[in-house]
Design an enzyme around this catalytic site. Structure first.
Site, PDB file in Angstrom:
ATOM      1  N   ASP A 144       0.812  -1.216   0.000  1.00  0.00           N
ATOM      2  CA  ASP A 144       0.000   0.000   0.000  1.00  0.00           C
ATOM      3  C   ASP A 144       0.846   1.266   0.000  1.00  0.00           C
ATOM      4  O   ASP A 144       0.343   2.362  -0.250  1.00  0.00           O
ATOM      5  CB  ASP A 144      -0.858   0.041   1.277  1.00  0.00           C
TER       6      ASP A 144
HETATM    7  C1  GLC Z   1      -0.543   2.502   5.905  1.00  0.00           C
HETATM    8  C2  GLC Z   1       0.228   1.304   6.377  1.00  0.00           C
HETATM    9  C3  GLC Z   1      -0.089   0.078   5.601  1.00  0.00           C
HETATM   10  C4  GLC Z   1      -1.581  -0.089   5.504  1.00  0.00           C
HETATM   11  C5  GLC Z   1      -2.256   1.177   4.997  1.00  0.00           C
HETATM   12  C6  GLC Z   1      -3.750   1.002   5.003  1.00  0.00           C
HETATM   13  O1  GLC Z   1      -0.158   2.859   4.662  1.00  0.00           O
HETATM   14  O2  GLC Z   1       1.617   1.508   6.352  1.00  0.00           O
HETATM   15  O3  GLC Z   1       0.492  -1.058   6.215  1.00  0.00           O
HETATM   16  O4  GLC Z   1      -1.866  -1.120   4.617  1.00  0.00           O
HETATM   17  O5  GLC Z   1      -1.918   2.253   5.822  1.00  0.00           O
HETATM   18  O6  GLC Z   1      -4.396   2.052   4.378  1.00  0.00           O
HETATM   19  C1  GLC Z   2      -1.577  -3.879   5.391  1.00  0.00           C
HETATM   20  C2  GLC Z   2      -2.819  -3.885   4.534  1.00  0.00           C
HETATM   21  C3  GLC Z   2      -2.633  -4.773   3.326  1.00  0.00           C
HETATM   22  C4  GLC Z   2      -1.388  -4.397   2.607  1.00  0.00           C
HETATM   23  C5  GLC Z   2      -0.177  -4.405   3.527  1.00  0.00           C
HETATM   24  C6  GLC Z   2       1.064  -3.907   2.875  1.00  0.00           C
HETATM   25  O1  GLC Z   2      -1.398  -5.134   5.961  1.00  0.00           O
HETATM   26  O2  GLC Z   2      -3.928  -4.318   5.271  1.00  0.00           O
HETATM   27  O3  GLC Z   2      -3.736  -4.657   2.463  1.00  0.00           O
HETATM   28  O4  GLC Z   2      -1.222  -5.289   1.555  1.00  0.00           O
HETATM   29  O5  GLC Z   2      -0.432  -3.575   4.634  1.00  0.00           O
HETATM   30  O6  GLC Z   2       1.027  -2.552   2.602  1.00  0.00           O
END
Ligand code: GLC
Ligand code: GLC
Length: 814
Positions: A487
């Site tokens: 993300d």
């Molecule tokens: C932030 C976190 C990530 C998560 C995302 C959800 O970017 O670092 O782990 O998946 O928020 O929106």
């Molecule tokens: C968090 C989010 C997942 C994402 C991950 C890596 O675990 O829930 O959707 O893939 O972060 O950013």
């Protein structure tokens, strides 16, 4: 250092010291009514939606960290001393403190001042209430005159509004008290037809419902004035902060035990039966009274507890293993499976790190969660798949999240995460392999919940696949969009404004940045979809998916290979990410793990190279980090990943969610020692000994362990609600132990450590119990099977057609 121990026989983790490094929690409820509870009774409850139907108030990121919950106080009426048997909130010294977190229940107790007390908290199956069974025993030589107090603080339903909108909320609180039952009815007068109740099995010596009357001015939960005085005040909340507290006086002979049952519950009345008498403002309680009466009876409460135990026995009984490694056994048989059910129930909504007001259900996350729970709850998996697919957009793309209460996609994080659609294929494929229920593909499912747009689920999968074909970049790799699995790899964001969301800010048109990870996922999903299509008799279509997957594979070889490992991506300038040419972020876990998991490079040695490079450059003693070297500064062209200090989260933290991709990749290379070694490095039970470093619960996975660039290397954060649960379960069960569901039956393909003599397992699959025993006779992974005593060809055991309900499989590894 440890703070407790595993009681595997009872499927409990027993915490023996209350001041654990972080709150160590458990979940109550598994259907509609839920709660989280810490080892010192902190936490809260809600009905279905942690934001919109919050029953009790909880203040996150408090000091102390975990403060507020389901607290009981005891007070000695002779000495005036009072304490809490769960340590918090009074934090008096206790003897023999223990917290037993079990499957859907928690028992917290201790002895103090010669009084032993413990409370068992659980939610009966099929009920919207929680039971607290408080048992008090007098261990003194003399008679004890004790008062017991319960306490909770009500939330005014919408947890977000409750924590922010005080100009309104300080005026709306309302309660009723009838026959000792406290009813919380804020907003019942207007549009709500639901209320909460807090009841007690014993005659009351008093109650309170206004927080200030109970706590006193300038006092907190650690020293409520009414407990100190030994007398609740029968206060009624009018606005301000409604609470519930009961007082029961107990006179106990030496050795005498008494039980008090408290019930906290939620009830919805039919809209035309809100008031009694009609036209009044008094809640009609006739429909809820039977449940209250029933569970206040300790015998009924015990029976409900037994039903809950049986429920978990049957769920966990679907897959049980006995291997030479106790940590493997414990996680597979008990805790990892349990965590998979919690992540299914909660998605990413409510934990001590997810505040219950933040996120809806993630499209990507929920599909991946299926891998871990589909065998335990196939009917609910089916429903989840159809709900998810109904939020899919006509383009094949997806909202990133949807709301569980409305089941609609939300625009908070928008869409355009270009990996999202493929996870639907992965999820549906897992469901088909487990259940053999092909009818799901014919279910009519709308797009974007638009009535009239229904098409068979199968068409949703087709659109998922073609979504990527319509979004290829300059090298022929998939365009990344807002981000892919990571993300925080936001290649079209270019945000220089504080506070902007990295996920929704888009300053580039998105026509250049490409993801090698999505390419690997596309190859994997394409092959899964081809297998589904061919079994539906669509040979030409299946062939076209295979051809597209093969084409993508060659694009990956040409433009996604860096010489020793797979590249991660191309940025908006067409420059490489995850390459030896980069100054930082030279190699990433996701593309390497997933490409090899998808089978790319197995024949020509590139997979082997990629896994060796991953091992050398990314693996640490605490797990495999996301990338190396960590980003030492903020990169405008990379986005959120470089916003984290080195070693945390996506910036070179150990993201436990993706470590299993490497474990699976290692099994595809036949390297069971390495696969299981990686598995063990992040296995929470195997890390129990270093609980003072790890800090999170030793019985469940956390999303992240700080990487080697962080000063806190080895410290876990964000336990419970993470894709880590499903992926680790899937990796150990289906790839390392190799008991794998396929469209045609159960495949037996263990890739276990060379020094294991073998293992046994029981797997209930499509209604048949398979008793499996694997014996190692050589060091390799070649398997010869006998089924019910007869040698068979190959290693896939099709479900019996002659009505047998039990099958014995013996496998010899050589
Ligand atoms: C932030 C976190 C990530 C998560 C995302 C959800 O970017 O670092 O782990 O998946 O928020 O929106
Ligand atoms: C968090 C989010 C997942 C994402 C991950 C890596 O675990 O829930 O959707 O893939 O972060 O950013």
């Amino acid at each position: 250092m440890r703070f407790g121990y595993f009681d595997d026989r009872n499927r409990e983790y027993v915490i023996t010291q209350p001041d654990t490094p972080l709150p160590w929690i458990n979940y109550l409820g598994c259907q509609a009514y839920f709660g989280i509870i810490s080892n010192t009774a902190g936490g809260y409850s809600f009905y279905r939606d942690a934001r919109l139907r919050r029953l009790t108030r909880y203040r996150y990121n408090n000091a102390p960290f975990d403060f507020g919950g389901r607290y009981v106080y005891l007070r000695d009426r002779e000495s005036g001393r009072f304490w809490s048997p769960s340590w918090q909130p009074t934090r008096h010294a206790l003897e023999a403190y223990s917290c037993r977190h079990g499957m859907g229940y928690t028992v917290i107790g201790s002895t103090a001042n010669g009084i032993e007390a413990h409370t068992r908290y659980f939610v009966p199956l099929d009920e919207n209430l929680e039971v607290w069974q408080l048992t008090v025993t007098n261990r003194r030589q003399t008679k004890a005159r004790i008062s017991a107090f319960s306490s909770i603080e009500f939330c005014l339903w919408d947890a977000q509004d409750d924590a922010t909108n005080f100009q309104r909320n300080f005026n709306t609180g309302q309660v009723e008290v009838e026959q000792g039952v406290i009813y919380h009815k804020t907003e019942y007068r207007e549009r709500r037809n639901h209320f909460a109740y807090f009841a007690c099995s014993e005659p009351l010596a008093g109650f309170d419902t206004q927080r200030e009357a109970f706590l006193g001015r300038y006092r907190g939960w650690e020293s409520p004035v009414a407990v100190e005085a030994g007398q609740l005040t029968n206060s009624f909340a009018h606005g301000w902060a409604p609470i519930g507290a009961h007082q029961v006086n107990l006179d106990l002979e030496p050795g005498e035990t008494r039980q008090i049952v408290f019930l906290l519950g939620y009830h919805e009345n039919p809209v035309d039966r809100k008031f009694d008498p009609p036209g009044s403002q008094t809640i009609d309680k006739s429909l809820v009274k039977p449940a209250i009466a029933r569970y206040l009876d300790p015998g009924e409460a015990d029976a409900a507890f037994e039903r809950l135990r049986k429920y978990w026995d049957s769920l966990l009984g679907i897959f049980q293993v006995n291997t030479p490694d106790i940590h493997t056994n414990r996680m597979v048989n008990i805790w990892n499976a349990y965590q998979c059910m919690a992540t299914f129930n909660m998605s990413r909504s409510a934990s001590f790190y997810e505040s219950g007001i933040g996120r809806g259900l993630g499209f990507r996350d929920s599909n991946q969660d299926l891998l871990g729970f589909v065998h335990m709850a196939p009917a609910r998996a089916r429903e989840r798949i159809l709900d998810l697919a109904a939020t899919q957009l006509p383009t094949g793309g997806a909202y990133h999240q949807y709301q569980p209460l409305t089941k609609r996609g939300n625009n908070d994080i928008g869409g355009g995460f270009n990996d999202d659609p493929h996870w639907l294929i992965v999820g549906v494929s897992a469901y088909l392999k487990e259940t053999g229920d092909w009818s799901i593909l014919d279910e009519p499912v709308p797009y974007d919940n638009e009535p009239g747009s229904e098409q068979p689920l199968y068409e949703h999968l087709q659109r998922s696949f073609s979504y990527t074909l319509a979004r290829l970049g300059p090298h022929g790799l998939p365009l990344i969009g807002r981000a892919d699995w990571n993300d925080c790899l936001n290649l079209n964001c270019f945000s220089d404004t504080p506070g902007q969301s990295f996920q929704t800010t888009t300053n580039k048109d998105g026509k250049v940045a490409e993801s090698v990870f999505i390419a690997g996922l596309f190859v994997h999903a394409g092959r899964e979809l081809a297998a589904i299509a061919s079994r539906r008799g669509l040979a030409a279509e299946a062939a076209s998916y295979l051809a597209e997957a093969a084409k993508m594979e060659s694009v990956i070889r040409e433009h996604g290979w860096d010489g020793e490992w797979f590249l991660r991506a191309y940025d908006d300038f067409g420059a490489k990410i995850g390459s030896k040419e980069c100054e930082e972020g030279k190699i990433f876990i996701e593309s390497n793990g997933f490409c090899v998991l998808a089978g790319i490079g197995l024949e020509d040695g590139t997979a082997l190279k990629a896994m060796d490079a991953t091992g050398e450059r990314l693996a640490t003693k605490h797990g495999i980090v996301v990338q190396q070297p960590a980003y030492s500064r903020y990169y405008l062209n990379l986005g959120e990943i470089s916003s984290y200090p080195p070693g945390y989260k996506e910036n070179a933290g150990i993201f436990c969610h993706v470590n299993p991709w490497v474990m699976i990749a290692e099994t595809r290379l036949g390297r069971g020692d390495r696969a299981h070694d990686y598995y063990s490095r992040i296995n929470p039970s195997a890390r129990e000994e270093i609980s003072d470093l790890h800090r999170c619960e030793p019985y469940v996975y956390a999303q992240m362990i700080a990487g080697k660039d962080a000063p806190t290397f080895g410290e876990a954060k964000n336990s419970w609600l993470t894709g880590t649960a499903a992926w680790n379960y899937y990796a150990i069960a289906q790839w390392i132990l190799g008991i794998r569901t396929t469209l045609d039956g159960l495949e037996i393909a263990p890739v276990i450590p060379t020094n294991w003599p073998g293992f046994t397992a029981t797997r209930i699959f499509r209604g048949v119990t398979y008793n499996i025993s694997i014996e190692r006779q050589g060091e390799g992974n070649r398997i010869a099977l006998t089924v019910d005593g007869a040698p068979v060809e190959g290693n896939i055991v099709a479900p019996p057609t002659d009505g047998r309900r039990e099958v014995s499989i013996k496998g010899i590894l050589s």
